[in-house]
Write a protein that holds these residues in place. Structure first.
Motif, PDB file in Angstrom:
ATOM      1  N   MET A   1     -24.891 -91.500  25.836  1.00 54.40           N
ATOM      2  CA  MET A   1     -24.543 -90.187  25.515  1.00 54.40           C
ATOM      3  C   MET A   1     -25.428 -89.212  26.227  1.00 54.40           C
ATOM      4  O   MET A   1     -26.773 -89.565  26.595  1.00 54.40           O
ATOM      5  N   SER A   2     -25.072 -87.950  26.312  1.00 55.77           N
ATOM      6  CA  SER A   2     -25.646 -87.008  27.390  1.00 55.77           C
ATOM      7  C   SER A   2     -26.671 -86.268  26.353  1.00 55.77           C
ATOM      8  O   SER A   2     -26.443 -86.254  25.301  1.00 55.77           O
ATOM      9  N   GLU A   3     -27.714 -85.891  27.035  1.00 53.84           N
ATOM     10  CA  GLU A   3     -28.814 -84.848  26.451  1.00 53.84           C
ATOM     11  C   GLU A   3     -28.310 -83.667  25.730  1.00 53.84           C
ATOM     12  O   GLU A   3     -27.683 -83.129  26.599  1.00 53.84           O
ATOM     13  N   ILE A   4     -28.550 -83.209  24.716  1.00 54.41           N
ATOM     14  CA  ILE A   4     -27.901 -81.891  24.172  1.00 54.41           C
ATOM     15  C   ILE A   4     -28.940 -81.050  24.242  1.00 54.41           C
ATOM     16  O   ILE A   4     -30.099 -81.319  23.370  1.00 54.41           O
ATOM     17  N   GLU A   5     -28.705 -79.780  24.599  1.00 55.59           N
ATOM     18  CA  GLU A   5     -29.725 -78.502  24.294  1.00 55.59           C
ATOM     19  C   GLU A   5     -29.590 -78.090  23.041  1.00 55.59           C
ATOM     20  O   GLU A   5     -28.432 -77.873  22.598  1.00 55.59           O
ATOM     21  N   GLU A   6     -30.705 -77.397  22.490  1.00 49.36           N
ATOM     22  CA  GLU A   6     -30.606 -76.817  21.307  1.00 49.36           C
ATOM     23  C   GLU A   6     -29.539 -75.418  21.378  1.00 49.36           C
ATOM     24  O   GLU A   6     -29.037 -75.254  20.353  1.00 49.36           O
ATOM     25  N   SER A   7     -29.378 -74.908  22.576  1.00 50.92           N
ATOM     26  CA  SER A   7     -28.611 -73.668  22.583  1.00 50.92           C
ATOM     27  C   SER A   7     -27.152 -74.240  22.413  1.00 50.92           C
ATOM     28  O   SER A   7     -26.117 -73.360  22.210  1.00 50.92           O
ATOM     29  N   GLN A   8     -26.820 -75.673  22.539  1.00 53.41           N
ATOM     30  CA  GLN A   8     -25.453 -75.899  22.389  1.00 53.41           C
ATOM     31  C   GLN A   8     -24.827 -76.000  20.964  1.00 53.41           C
ATOM     32  O   GLN A   8     -23.704 -76.154  20.683  1.00 53.41           O
ATOM     33  N   TYR A   9     -26.036 -76.194  20.175  1.00 53.19           N
ATOM     34  CA  TYR A   9     -25.658 -76.345  18.920  1.00 53.19           C
ATOM     35  C   TYR A   9     -24.994 -75.204  18.174  1.00 53.19           C
ATOM     36  O   TYR A   9     -25.399 -74.082  18.294  1.00 53.19           O
ATOM     37  N   LYS A  10     -23.894 -75.323  17.222  1.00 56.89           N
ATOM     38  CA  LYS A  10     -23.544 -74.232  16.425  1.00 56.89           C
ATOM     39  C   LYS A  10     -23.798 -74.157  15.089  1.00 56.89           C
ATOM     40  O   LYS A  10     -24.389 -75.209  14.408  1.00 56.89           O
ATOM     41  N   ARG A  11     -24.055 -72.982  14.496  1.00 59.30           N
ATOM     42  CA  ARG A  11     -24.610 -72.800  13.184  1.00 59.30           C
ATOM     43  C   ARG A  11     -23.518 -72.569  12.098  1.00 59.30           C
ATOM     44  O   ARG A  11     -22.236 -72.516  12.596  1.00 59.30           O
ATOM     45  N   LEU A  12     -23.834 -72.638  10.963  1.00 64.14           N
ATOM     46  CA  LEU A  12     -22.614 -72.337  10.044  1.00 64.14           C
ATOM     47  C   LEU A  12     -22.329 -70.921   9.769  1.00 64.14           C
ATOM     48  O   LEU A  12     -23.176 -70.009  10.231  1.00 64.14           O
ATOM     49  N   ARG A  78     -31.298 -74.580   8.555  1.00 62.99           N
ATOM     50  CA  ARG A  78     -31.214 -76.007   9.231  1.00 62.99           C
ATOM     51  C   ARG A  78     -30.135 -76.477   9.842  1.00 62.99           C
ATOM     52  O   ARG A  78     -30.178 -77.137  10.499  1.00 62.99           O
ATOM     53  N   TYR A  79     -29.026 -76.076   9.308  1.00 63.75           N
ATOM     54  CA  TYR A  79     -27.502 -76.977   9.653  1.00 63.75           C
ATOM     55  C   TYR A  79     -27.200 -76.531  10.805  1.00 63.75           C
ATOM     56  O   TYR A  79     -27.056 -75.137  11.304  1.00 63.75           O
ATOM     57  N   ARG A  80     -26.780 -77.342  11.774  1.00 70.63           N
ATOM     58  CA  ARG A  80     -26.180 -77.035  12.902  1.00 70.63           C
ATOM     59  C   ARG A  80     -25.441 -78.456  13.429  1.00 70.63           C
ATOM     60  O   ARG A  80     -25.924 -79.458  12.967  1.00 70.63           O
ATOM     61  N   TYR A  81     -24.440 -78.243  14.323  1.00 71.35           N
ATOM     62  CA  TYR A  81     -23.699 -79.368  14.823  1.00 71.35           C
ATOM     63  C   TYR A  81     -23.183 -78.837  16.424  1.00 71.35           C
ATOM     64  O   TYR A  81     -23.192 -77.927  16.871  1.00 71.35           O
ATOM     65  N   VAL A  82     -22.981 -80.065  17.037  1.00 66.64           N
ATOM     66  CA  VAL A  82     -22.516 -79.936  18.474  1.00 66.64           C
ATOM     67  C   VAL A  82     -21.359 -80.876  18.593  1.00 66.64           C
ATOM     68  O   VAL A  82     -21.552 -82.144  17.846  1.00 66.64           O
ATOM     69  N   ILE A  83     -20.221 -80.780  19.078  1.00 66.03           N
ATOM     70  CA  ILE A  83     -19.327 -81.797  19.301  1.00 66.03           C
ATOM     71  C   ILE A  83     -19.178 -81.813  21.104  1.00 66.03           C
ATOM     72  O   ILE A  83     -18.870 -80.858  21.416  1.00 66.03           O
ATOM     73  N   THR A  84     -19.549 -83.066  21.704  1.00 66.67           N
ATOM     74  CA  THR A  84     -19.296 -83.062  23.095  1.00 66.67           C
ATOM     75  C   THR A  84     -18.253 -84.017  23.454  1.00 66.67           C
ATOM     76  O   THR A  84     -17.353 -84.584  22.442  1.00 66.67           O
ATOM     77  N   ASP A  85     -17.848 -84.501  24.712  1.00 68.29           N
ATOM     78  CA  ASP A  85     -16.825 -85.296  24.955  1.00 68.29           C
ATOM     79  C   ASP A  85     -17.163 -86.881  24.578  1.00 68.29           C
ATOM     80  O   ASP A  85     -16.255 -87.517  24.341  1.00 68.29           O
TER      81      ASP A  85
END
Length: 167
Positions: A1-12, A78-85
């Motif tokens: 799995m690729s490294e995820i940057e903080e800026s990629q996360y989505k907030r509520l 605190r809640y955040r999420y990201v969906i990658t390929d």
């Protein structure tokens, strides 16, 4: 799995806080009904010589009210999420912080759930089921939840097609 940057996360969505507070308010009304019923059926705890039960319930009630006021603020922050390929990454929590990573190739089922409170605010939860359990991305806009479900379906179908082509 690729490294995820903080800026990629989505907030509520900010509407989620209102939905959380309404859920907490309903819980507080239920708690108040239980307390009133308990003291109605066990009035001996209201007598002068046996006030320990009353003060214990009062202290617990104060803690529950304070937690109900603070929890949505902290959870939202605190809640955040990201969906990658290749994965779904969810970070959440208030007292216990959770970091959930679900490899997309392990996903068996994707379900969009709209409860009555969230539905009032056009919000939905996305439940992702794997052989190991279920992960949820909560408080998404309805159209975002549907879009993510469609994207996951597309990614999963591509993975399955590629596996079948290789076999």
């Amino acid at each position: 799995m690729s490294e995820i940057e903080e800026s990629q996360y989505k907030r509520l969505n900010p509407k989620s806080r209102v939905s959380m507070y309404i859920g907490k308010a309903i819980g507080l009304v239920i708690w108040a009904a239980i307390v009133v019923a308990a003291f109605t059926f066990f009035p001996q705890y209201l007598e002068d010589n046996n006030r320990f039960g009353f003060y214990a319930v009062l202290a617990l009630s104060v803690i529950i009210v304070i937690y109900s006021l603070i929890e949505p603020i902290v959870y939202y922050a605190r809640y955040r999420y990201v969906i990658t390929d290749d994965c779904i990454d969810i970070r959440k929590g208030v007292i216990i912080l959770r970091h959930i990573v679900v490899p997309i190739e392990r996903v068996h089922q994707v379900e969009v759930v709209r409860g009555p409170i969230n539905n009032m605010f056009c919000l939905a939860d996305l439940h992702v089921t794997t052989a190991g359990g279920t992960a949820a991305i909560e408080y998404l806009d309805n159209d975002v939840a549907d879009s993510i479900a469609d994207d996951l379906k597309r990614i999963i179908n591509t993975i399955v097609r590629d596996r079948n082509a290789d076999a």
